[in-house]
Motif scaffolding. Structure first.
Motif, PDB file in Angstrom:
ATOM      1  N   ALA A  30       0.840  -1.197   0.036  1.00 13.61           N
ATOM      2  CA  ALA A  30       0.018  -0.069   0.001  1.00 13.61           C
ATOM      3  C   ALA A  30       0.709   1.348  -0.094  1.00 13.61           C
ATOM      4  O   ALA A  30       0.685   2.193  -0.593  1.00 13.61           O
ATOM      5  CB  ALA A  30      -0.838  -0.114   1.075  1.00 13.61           C
ATOM      6  N   ALA A  33       2.604   1.603  -3.339  1.00 11.77           N
ATOM      7  CA  ALA A  33       1.617   2.248  -4.430  1.00 11.77           C
ATOM      8  C   ALA A  33       1.497   3.713  -3.970  1.00 11.77           C
ATOM      9  O   ALA A  33       1.433   4.374  -5.122  1.00 11.77           O
ATOM     10  CB  ALA A  33       0.543   1.437  -4.461  1.00 11.77           C
ATOM     11  N   ASP A  47      -6.133   7.022   2.712  1.00 13.99           N
ATOM     12  CA  ASP A  47      -7.192   6.253   2.495  1.00 13.99           C
ATOM     13  C   ASP A  47      -7.079   4.913   3.338  1.00 13.99           C
ATOM     14  O   ASP A  47      -6.099   4.750   3.902  1.00 13.99           O
ATOM     15  CB  ASP A  47      -7.166   5.776   0.781  1.00 13.99           C
ATOM     16  CG  ASP A  47      -8.666   5.483   0.516  1.00 13.99           C
ATOM     17  OD1 ASP A  47      -9.636   5.564   1.265  1.00 13.99           O
ATOM     18  OD2 ASP A  47      -9.028   5.303  -0.885  1.00 13.99           O
ATOM     19  N   THR A 105      -9.158   0.724   4.057  1.00 21.34           N
ATOM     20  CA  THR A 105     -10.481  -0.168   3.900  1.00 21.34           C
ATOM     21  C   THR A 105     -10.352  -0.913   5.073  1.00 21.34           C
ATOM     22  O   THR A 105      -9.571  -1.431   5.664  1.00 21.34           O
ATOM     23  CB  THR A 105      -9.993  -1.063   2.688  1.00 21.34           C
ATOM     24  OG1 THR A 105     -10.971  -2.060   2.593  1.00 21.34           O
ATOM     25  CG2 THR A 105      -8.636  -1.732   2.558  1.00 21.34           C
ATOM     26  N   ARG A 116     -10.244  -3.986  -0.127  1.00 28.10           N
ATOM     27  CA  ARG A 116      -9.728  -3.591  -1.210  1.00 28.10           C
ATOM     28  C   ARG A 116      -8.260  -4.064  -1.343  1.00 28.10           C
ATOM     29  O   ARG A 116      -7.624  -4.259  -0.363  1.00 28.10           O
ATOM     30  CB  ARG A 116      -9.913  -1.862  -1.497  1.00 28.10           C
ATOM     31  CG  ARG A 116     -11.391  -1.549  -1.422  1.00 28.10           C
ATOM     32  CD  ARG A 116     -11.590   0.029  -1.081  1.00 28.10           C
ATOM     33  NE  ARG A 116     -10.442   0.826  -1.882  1.00 28.10           N
ATOM     34  CZ  ARG A 116     -10.306   1.949  -1.500  1.00 28.10           C
ATOM     35  NH1 ARG A 116     -10.755   2.389  -0.375  1.00 28.10           N
ATOM     36  NH2 ARG A 116      -9.293   2.554  -1.849  1.00 28.10           N
ATOM     37  N   THR A 117      -7.642  -3.869  -2.606  1.00 26.47           N
ATOM     38  CA  THR A 117      -6.160  -4.510  -2.700  1.00 26.47           C
ATOM     39  C   THR A 117      -5.394  -3.240  -1.970  1.00 26.47           C
ATOM     40  O   THR A 117      -5.654  -1.949  -2.062  1.00 26.47           O
ATOM     41  CB  THR A 117      -6.054  -4.611  -4.244  1.00 26.47           C
ATOM     42  OG1 THR A 117      -5.767  -3.297  -4.824  1.00 26.47           O
ATOM     43  CG2 THR A 117      -6.864  -5.544  -4.916  1.00 26.47           C
ATOM     44  N   GLU A 155      -2.797  -2.152  -3.293  1.00 27.93           N
ATOM     45  CA  GLU A 155      -2.272  -1.214  -4.372  1.00 27.93           C
ATOM     46  C   GLU A 155      -3.566  -0.112  -4.565  1.00 27.93           C
ATOM     47  O   GLU A 155      -2.984   1.090  -4.932  1.00 27.93           O
ATOM     48  CB  GLU A 155      -2.032  -2.029  -5.616  1.00 27.93           C
ATOM     49  CG  GLU A 155      -0.953  -2.802  -5.633  1.00 27.93           C
ATOM     50  CD  GLU A 155      -1.208  -4.067  -4.989  1.00 27.93           C
ATOM     51  OE1 GLU A 155      -0.293  -5.092  -5.092  1.00 27.93           O
ATOM     52  OE2 GLU A 155      -2.335  -4.454  -4.530  1.00 27.93           O
ATOM     53  N   ASP A 156      -4.498  -0.455  -4.556  1.00 26.85           N
ATOM     54  CA  ASP A 156      -5.832   0.359  -4.844  1.00 26.85           C
ATOM     55  C   ASP A 156      -5.860   1.371  -3.721  1.00 26.85           C
ATOM     56  O   ASP A 156      -5.957   2.559  -3.912  1.00 26.85           O
ATOM     57  CB  ASP A 156      -7.113  -0.263  -5.034  1.00 26.85           C
ATOM     58  CG  ASP A 156      -8.382   0.599  -5.092  1.00 26.85           C
ATOM     59  OD1 ASP A 156      -8.288   1.487  -5.882  1.00 26.85           O
ATOM     60  OD2 ASP A 156      -9.396   0.273  -4.348  1.00 26.85           O
ATOM     61  N   VAL A 157      -5.706   1.125  -2.498  1.00 31.64           N
ATOM     62  CA  VAL A 157      -5.623   1.855  -1.221  1.00 31.64           C
ATOM     63  C   VAL A 157      -4.601   2.944  -1.527  1.00 31.64           C
ATOM     64  O   VAL A 157      -4.745   4.128  -1.311  1.00 31.64           O
ATOM     65  CB  VAL A 157      -5.578   1.303  -0.177  1.00 31.64           C
ATOM     66  CG1 VAL A 157      -5.545   1.962   1.262  1.00 31.64           C
ATOM     67  CG2 VAL A 157      -6.822   0.059   0.126  1.00 31.64           C
ATOM     68  N   ARG A 212      -2.975   3.883  -4.239  1.00 32.00           N
ATOM     69  CA  ARG A 212      -2.914   4.839  -5.428  1.00 32.00           C
ATOM     70  C   ARG A 212      -4.000   5.782  -4.954  1.00 32.00           C
ATOM     71  O   ARG A 212      -3.665   6.974  -5.365  1.00 32.00           O
ATOM     72  CB  ARG A 212      -3.220   4.029  -6.519  1.00 32.00           C
ATOM     73  CG  ARG A 212      -2.175   3.338  -7.168  1.00 32.00           C
ATOM     74  CD  ARG A 212      -2.426   2.772  -8.595  1.00 32.00           C
ATOM     75  NE  ARG A 212      -3.620   2.006  -8.510  1.00 32.00           N
ATOM     76  CZ  ARG A 212      -3.403   0.434  -8.265  1.00 32.00           C
ATOM     77  NH1 ARG A 212      -2.166  -0.030  -8.487  1.00 32.00           N
ATOM     78  NH2 ARG A 212      -4.465  -0.320  -8.418  1.00 32.00           N
ATOM     79  N   SER A 213      -5.126   5.340  -4.229  1.00 33.87           N
ATOM     80  CA  SER A 213      -6.114   6.449  -4.139  1.00 33.87           C
ATOM     81  C   SER A 213      -5.484   7.389  -2.921  1.00 33.87           C
ATOM     82  O   SER A 213      -5.828   8.687  -3.110  1.00 33.87           O
ATOM     83  CB  SER A 213      -7.271   5.687  -3.407  1.00 33.87           C
ATOM     84  OG  SER A 213      -8.212   6.295  -2.791  1.00 33.87           O
ATOM     85  N   ASP A 265     -21.560   3.709  -1.224  1.00 36.55           N
ATOM     86  CA  ASP A 265     -20.861   2.656  -1.002  1.00 36.55           C
ATOM     87  C   ASP A 265     -20.729   2.174   0.254  1.00 36.55           C
ATOM     88  O   ASP A 265     -20.279   2.692   1.121  1.00 36.55           O
ATOM     89  CB  ASP A 265     -19.526   3.030  -1.395  1.00 36.55           C
ATOM     90  CG  ASP A 265     -18.460   1.783  -1.730  1.00 36.55           C
ATOM     91  OD1 ASP A 265     -19.079   0.660  -1.795  1.00 36.55           O
ATOM     92  OD2 ASP A 265     -17.261   1.959  -1.663  1.00 36.55           O
TER      93      ASP A 265
END
Length: 446
Positions: free
Chosen positions: A132, A135, A194, A196, A205-206, A208-210, A212-213, A426
């Motif tokens: 995380a 990313a 960010d 999750t 969430r992955t 990487e997604d956390v 990048r966000s 969401d």
């Protein structure tokens, strides 16, 4: 589980023999691991395993609670002795007492799917936190990191009471978060984050997604400035809008209503939101962050509309506040091993509206899109709302420059009545909301 319930049942029996008229015993036990990493290095690693017993005894209307992490016979005997002795000395409380036998939930338990048997190791958590952060740091414009954290835990709640109630149920939880900085001394430094969280590891969430966000959020804020003081429409993004719902939940809590210390004390059954607003509570939602089969006093938990087309339908009541108000308890009691029960909601969300956030922004000539609020400037007695905020300025229907060091102010009654929900709901947390628009707030800046 049967051994645990027998242990608590024996504790209740001992308390009754020692002079208690009624008693209940709560055991919270579990194991957890949490890690923290920064700039690729492990900074914290914590692991815990164990449990805590809380014994509540009543002598007439006098109540005492004592807790202990020691389950030896000697320690439990001392626990009983201390609790009964304390109960004899405390003032009487005419509203204290366990549920009547006909009030307690007899089952069957609802299927809430609250336990993930997957176990996480420290190595897996470190790997997730590292990914995380990597990313986030890979986002162009990110210049430093405050670190990433990951956690996992398995827990069990057991409760036995002298009124015949007995329950035991497991739960689990996992989380991942990262916070980074963007910009430099010349541009100004900005921070964002960010995260999750989920009952099941597989629902996270992955990393990487956390990451990048979080990085993207921080970079967007670089170059923030202060806007001029004015009165304009305000849109709270969905991450911030959850807090608006949270203010409602605090205002309809039974103890506040009974004391008269809430701005909604006379609003039951009245229109307090716009007619297109409904707020749902569902403590039985599968894999919900706050799902539970029963409340902490053994009463049933149920799905309900807290707000139905703008109308306030209920208070959040435990037994004590219900007795104070002369009302029926609503099954909202929660407690720890050393605290009295108090109301707490299950999974709550504000239902989505029909319009997108883009459509809402598109009709605003001048306005403020809020992505973060801070400070504690909310008066629960009057409803006055004043908090620090940052986000983006809206001009001619578009997001333009980032803004910070702003103050937004209004009254929650006015905010609720003019609230419009967007379509971007969401559901991930215990309290959720889509982005919401408030018709007008005072925005103070330069």
């Amino acid at each position: 589980m049967s051994d645990t319930l027998s242990l608590l049942d024996d504790l209740i029996t001992a308390a009754r023999k020692a002079g208690a008229d009624a008693a209940d015993a709560l055991l919270l036990e579990g194991c957890s691991i949490s890690v923290g990493c920064r700039l690729g290095k492990l900074e914290t690693l914590e692991s815990s395993e164990g449990g805590d017993i809380g014994l509540r005894v009543l002598i007439g209307t006098r109540t005492a609670i004592v807790s202990s992490a020691d389950r030896s016979k000697a320690a439990l005997a001392e626990l009983v002795e201390r609790a009964v002795a304390m109960a004899r000395l405390v003032p009487e409380d005419p509203y204290a007492g366990l549920a009547d036998p006909e009030q307690i939930f007899r089952g069957p338990y609802p299927e809430i799917d609250q336990f993930d048997p997957t176990e996480q190791t420290a190595e897996q958590l470190i790997a997730a936190a590292t990914l995380a952060e990597q990313a986030a740091m890979s986002v162009k414009g990110v210049t430093n990191s405050e670190g990433a954290e990951a956690g996992w835990g398995h827990y069990t709640v057991s409760l036995v009471a002298s009124n015949g109630f007995s329950c035991c149920y497991p739960s689990s939880g996992s989380s991942l978060s990262v916070a980074v900085l963007a910009g430099d001394a010349e541009q100004g430094m900005e921070r964002d984050y960010d995260y999750t969280s989920a009952v099941y590891v597989g629902d996270l969430r992955t990393p990487e997604d956390v990451g990048r966000s979080a990085g993207g959020r921080a970079v967007r804020r670089v170059g923030a400035q202060r806007a001029k003081t004015c009165k304009v429409p305000v849109i709270f993004d969905n991450r911030v809008a959850r807090g608006v719902v949270g203010h409602l939940l605090g205002a309809i809590s039974g103890p506040s209503v009974a004391r008269g210390t809430t701005f909604l004390k006379d609003s039951l059954g009245q229109q307090i939101f716009a007619p297109n607003i409904s707020i749902i509570e569902d403590p039985h939602r599968a894999r919900g962050a706050r799902s539970k089969p029963v409340d902490a006093e053994g009463l049933a938990t149920v799905r309900r509309k807290l707000i139905d087309q703008g109308v306030l339908t209920t208070w959040l009541l435990d037994l004590r506040s219900a007795r104070q108000l002369g009302m029926t308890p609503t099954g909202h009691a929660a407690r720890g091993t050393s605290s009295q029960p108090s109301p707490s909601p299950g999974n709550v969300w504000l239902e989505a509206g029909e319009r997108s956030v883009v459509d809402m922004i598109g009709e605003i000539e001048q306005g403020f899109y809020v992505t973060e609020v801070f400070g504690q400037g909310v008066n629960g007695v009057t409803g006055d709302y004043s908090r620090g905020a940052s986000g983006f300025w809206i001009e001619d229907g578009e997001l333009t420059v980032p803004v910070n060091e702003m103050t937004i102010a209004s009254n929650l009654k006015d905010m609720f009545l003019s609230l419009e929900a967007a379509s971007d709901l969401d559901i991930q947390h215990g309290t959720d909301a889509p982005s919401v628009r408030v018709a007008a707030m005072t925005v103070a800046g330069a």
